[in-house]
Design an enzyme around this catalytic site. Structure first.
Site, PDB file in Angstrom:
ATOM      1  N   ASP A 237       0.878  -1.157   0.000  1.00 50.05           N
ATOM      2  CA  ASP A 237       0.000   0.000   0.000  1.00 50.05           C
ATOM      3  C   ASP A 237       0.924   1.219   0.000  1.00 50.05           C
ATOM      4  OD1 ASP A 237      -2.105   1.718   0.007  1.00 50.05           O
ATOM      5  OD2 ASP A 237      -3.150   0.793   1.693  1.00 50.05           O
TER       6      ASP A 237
HETATM    7  C1  BGC Z   1      -4.935   3.300   0.069  1.00 48.97           C
HETATM    8  C2  BGC Z   1      -5.005   2.367  -1.100  1.00 48.97           C
HETATM    9  C3  BGC Z   1      -4.749   3.134  -2.364  1.00 48.97           C
HETATM   10  C4  BGC Z   1      -3.391   3.800  -2.263  1.00 48.97           C
HETATM   11  C5  BGC Z   1      -2.990   4.592  -3.490  1.00 48.97           C
HETATM   12  C6  BGC Z   1      -3.679   4.140   0.069  1.00 48.97           C
HETATM   13  O1  BGC Z   1      -3.746   5.146   0.994  1.00 48.97           O
HETATM   14  O2  BGC Z   1      -5.042   2.571   1.273  1.00 48.97           O
HETATM   15  O3  BGC Z   1      -6.235   1.718  -1.131  1.00 48.97           O
HETATM   16  O4  BGC Z   1      -4.850   2.316  -3.478  1.00 48.97           O
HETATM   17  O5  BGC Z   1      -3.414   4.696  -1.167  1.00 48.97           O
HETATM   18  O6  BGC Z   1      -3.696   5.783  -3.589  1.00 48.97           O
END
Ligand code: BGC
Length: 762
Positions: free
Chosen positions: A289
């Site tokens: 993530d």
């Molecule tokens: C989120 C993800 C997301 C990623 C990219 C993170 O903060 O938890 O679900 O895909 O950011 O934006």
């Protein structure tokens, strides 16, 4: 894994006309390359990895063997906010990503923050309903079509990968991202996850099943350590990942921010290696993530393959003090750090090769290496919008309809008051990385006006009243005096109309990624507004435009008609109007239990945790598994939803000895006994009264959405396997079904079992 590169025809038969055109275009582009005919063949045989006819594993090992240690080390982190690292010398493309899952989320530039605030640079795409609303359709075919059209939009916008689906379970009603996932049940979530992944991958686009694992609260999401026993993980929090890997062959999985049993998910060898790869057979790559890496060697060795974000955007990201204060991690898999760890003997070159190979494999298998996507810019097509509208419509759940107040008859009504902070604004979804900027979105008020215009020639007077400002949105409307005035105005409008429709709910600043919802109650002043409108007009319809369940005890008994709209994306307003006026018959069913109050929920007392630890003490008793076993009366049960017609169930038959064969194990007939066409979701639960271990009252193991004309009946078939009767045995570390008599239950919700029959398993 499906081999796109070796079998384009296999993929092509699932492609739509526009994507076939794109494919043809890209084939043409390939043909126009300087090499042609014999020269091309010769070049290909000298560089097997460039040859689409060569088996994927051979291409991977050939390419890997040509990479220097430095080149390999530079593959483990992104080159930008949304791009993996390309290798120009060898022709390895960057994987260009886009956020999701409810459509392609705005970003600008090739590598920058994903959330441009300037409309000039904002990328817009179709905004689909939230995952929870799609789950309320109980329609995996539709979710697969959604995956297909989202895949098309990803390509049209020049990207290769979409960060979704979100398959984390709604453990309790306050998780800020409940709206993104597919509800509280692992079986329903699994069906939706498989469908979404299949749809996206059929377009040669890379999905990312997220967040692995058990990202069920936003509170301290980088530091919270979840204590979850192995059985609970296997029965509740992991099945959707397992299904996406085993059944849809998902190409990537995204690791979660949190810790599970003392170890961050991104360096959790139990989750990434023992479970995901060895148990489920995952062959793709794991992406972090955004900011969920906290070490170098431990992360690489555990099998977290690609760190995101990378490059300069990552450097800027971690330079922000608030990012570090939140405990966000990033910048651990940069080439220099990886190389240093290899030199120090903390990472072997074989491990580095293994992780790089996983990334390369997906680049080949997805078709990205051979057929780069051609950005046409064409998004929000009528077909894509139609899928969004169907999802929003099928996902609306009718919860109450006393005296058949709904559907409204536009020919008999003279006046409607449309009221509420969510009536005049299109609240398409919750906040955070899933929020898509649509080119257009229709508000409930606009859609109601348009619908009465279409349905009634006599003209229906539609009055709009705000009723109460959305908490925190506009300080001028937030004071108690301002609220009292707005409420009075709304009650007057309601009193002067035949029908009042109150659209209540939340908005992205109250329900979002990054923080949990502060309370299960509706935002300030909305309960009072509903009470005032109901007092002014007995024909009041309350519509809830939220992702999470809300407390309704103050008014719900007096409310004649109640509609759970969820977040319907850009077409939500239109879907709502279609349901209110009977253009569509409601068929959605709740993918979550709605408790009366937060205190009734199973995680109450074990959420959000203390001293950065949260104990999942309720274990497998999540959602209806808890309410139905412990006999706690919910406000509305899991799987519940009304229709404008009625259904009856007959002839439940369990066909002995057919478990796991090609013959259906269970058949049941469902009949539309009313006067309107409609769809019923037939739900099948298994009750195990004889197991050696504590089990919930019952568990969902099958469902079918059946369209029925008035008077029509259809036989529905279910195939059950041994897995459907099993629990996870912590002792045996495997799935176990104890021989004996199970009970098959069929009905319209977890609390509406219509028919039961025994099922013997020897
Ligand atoms: C989120 C993800 C997301 C990623 C990219 C993170 O903060 O938890 O679900 O895909 O950011 O934006």
């Amino acid at each position: 894994m499906r081999r796109v590169s070796n079998s384009l025809i296999v993929v092509a038969h699932t492609l739509t006309v526009s994507s076939k055109l794109l494919l043809a275009l890209s084939v043409l582009l390939v043909l126009e390359l300087p090499f042609s005919g014999a020269a091309q063949k010769a070049a290909a045989s000298a560089t097997p990895y460039k040859d689409p006819a060569v088996a994927t594993e051979k291409r991977v090992s050939d390419l890997l063997s040509r990479m220097t240690l430095e080149e390999k080390a530079s593959m483990l982190a992104g080159s930008g906010w949304m791009e993996s690292a390309p290798n120009e010398r060898l022709g390895i493309p960057a994987i260009k990503m886009a956020d999701g899952p409810m459509g392609v989320r705005a970003w600008y530039g090739s590598s920058a923050i994903t959330n441009s605030s300037s409309p000039a640079t904002m990328v817009m795409a179709t905004s689909f309903p939230a995952g929870e609303t799609m789950a309320a359709t109980w329609d995996p075919d539709l979710v697969e079509r959604e995956g297909v059209v989202i895949g098309q939009e990803v390509k049209a916008l020049g990207r290769d990968m979409i960060l979704g689906p979100t398959v984390n379970i709604n453990r309790e009603p306050l998780w800020g991202r409940n709206f993104e996932g597919y509800g509280e049940d692992p079986y329903l979530t699994s069906r939706m996850a498989v469908a979404y992944v299949r749809g996206v991958q059929s377009e040669g686009v890379i999905p990312s099943v997220k967040h692995f694992a058990a990202n069920n609260e936003e509170y301290e999401r980088h530091r919270i350590d979840e204590q979850i026993d192995e059985r609970t993980l296997h029965e509740i929090y992991l099945p959707a990942f397992k299904a996406a890997v085993e059944e849809a062959d998902a190409w990537t999985v995204m690791s979660a921010y949190n810790l599970v049993n003392g170890v961050h998910c991104g360096e959790n060898a139990f989750l990434l290696d023992d479970v995901l790869r060895k148990e489920f057979g995952f062959k793709g790559f794991v992406v972090s993530d955004w900011g969920s890496t906290y070490s170098t060697a431990a992360t690489v060795n555990a099998g977290m393959d690609l760190e995101m974000p990378g490059g300069e955007p990552m450097q800027k990201f971690i330079a922000r003090p608030e990012v570090l204060a939140q405990g966000s991690g990033a910048g651990w898999l940069t080439a220099d750090k990886v190389l240093a760890a290899v030199k120090a003997g903390e990472i072997t070159e074989a491990t580095l090769d293994r992780n790089v190979a996983r990334i390369l494999r997906v680049i080949f298998v997805s078709g990205l290496f051979d057929h780069p996507h051609v950005a046409t810019g064409i998004v929000d097509t009528p077909e894509q919008r139609a899928v969004a509208l169907q999802g929003a419509t099928e996902g609306i759940v009718l919860l109450k309809n006393n005296g058949a107040l709904l559907p409204l008859n536009a020919k008999k009504i003279h006046s409607i008051a449309v009221i509420g902070p969510n009536a005049g604004v299109a609240r398409t979804g919750g906040g955070g990385s899933s929020l898509v900027r649509p080119k257009q979105a229709i508000t409930p008020e606009e859609a109601i006006r348009a619908e009465v215009g279409l349905l009634s020639s006599a003209g229906v007077k539609v009055t709009y009243a705000l009723g109460v400002g959305m908490e925190g949105e506009n300080p001028e409307k937030d004071g108690s005096e301002a609220r009292a005035n707005l409420r009075k105005e709304a009650a007057e409008a309601a009193a002067q109309s035949d029908v009042a429709i109150v659209v209540a709910g939340r908005y992205p600043k109250l329900e979002s990624e990054s923080f949990d919802v502060a309370t299960m109650d509706l935002p300030a002043g909305q309960d009072e507004l509903i009470e005032a409108v109901e007092a002014a007009n007995p024909h009041t319809i309350v519509v809830l435009n939220t992702g999470d369940p809300v407390t309704m005890t103050r008014w719900v008994d007096k409310t004649p008609a109640l509609v759970f709209m969820g977040y319907g994306g850009q077409e939500g307003g239109k879907a709502l109007a279609n349901i209110l006026f009977g253009v569509a018959n409601p068929s959605g069913k709740l993918p979550v239990t709605m408790p009366k109050q937060f205190e009734d929920s199973p995680a109450y007392g074990h959420y959000p945790g203390e001293h950065l630890k949260v104990n999942y003490a309720e274990g497998i008793y999540v959602g209806y598994r808890y309410y139905d076993t412990k006999k706690v009366e919910p406000q509305f049960p899991f799987g519940y939803g009304m229709s404008y017609t009625t259904f009856e169930y007959y002839e439940l038959e369990v066909h002995g000895g057919r478990i796991g064969t090609k013959e259906p194990t269970v058949t049941v007939t469902v009949k539309n006994t009313g006067s309107r066409a409609g769809a019923e979701v037939v739900e099948l639960y298994i009750h195990d009264g004889h197991s050696k271990i504590d089990r919930p009252e019952h568990e969902l193991k099958g469902f079918r959405r059946v369209e029925l004309k008035p008077g029509e009946s259809k036989q529905v078939e279910f195939w059950l396997g041994r897995q459907d009767l099993s629990y996870w045995s912590p002792e045996k570390k495997s799935w176990v079904a104890d021989a004996g008599t199970f009970e098959v239950q069929v009905g319209g919700s977890s609390r509406d079992v219509q028919l039961k029959a025994p099922l013997e398993m020897r």
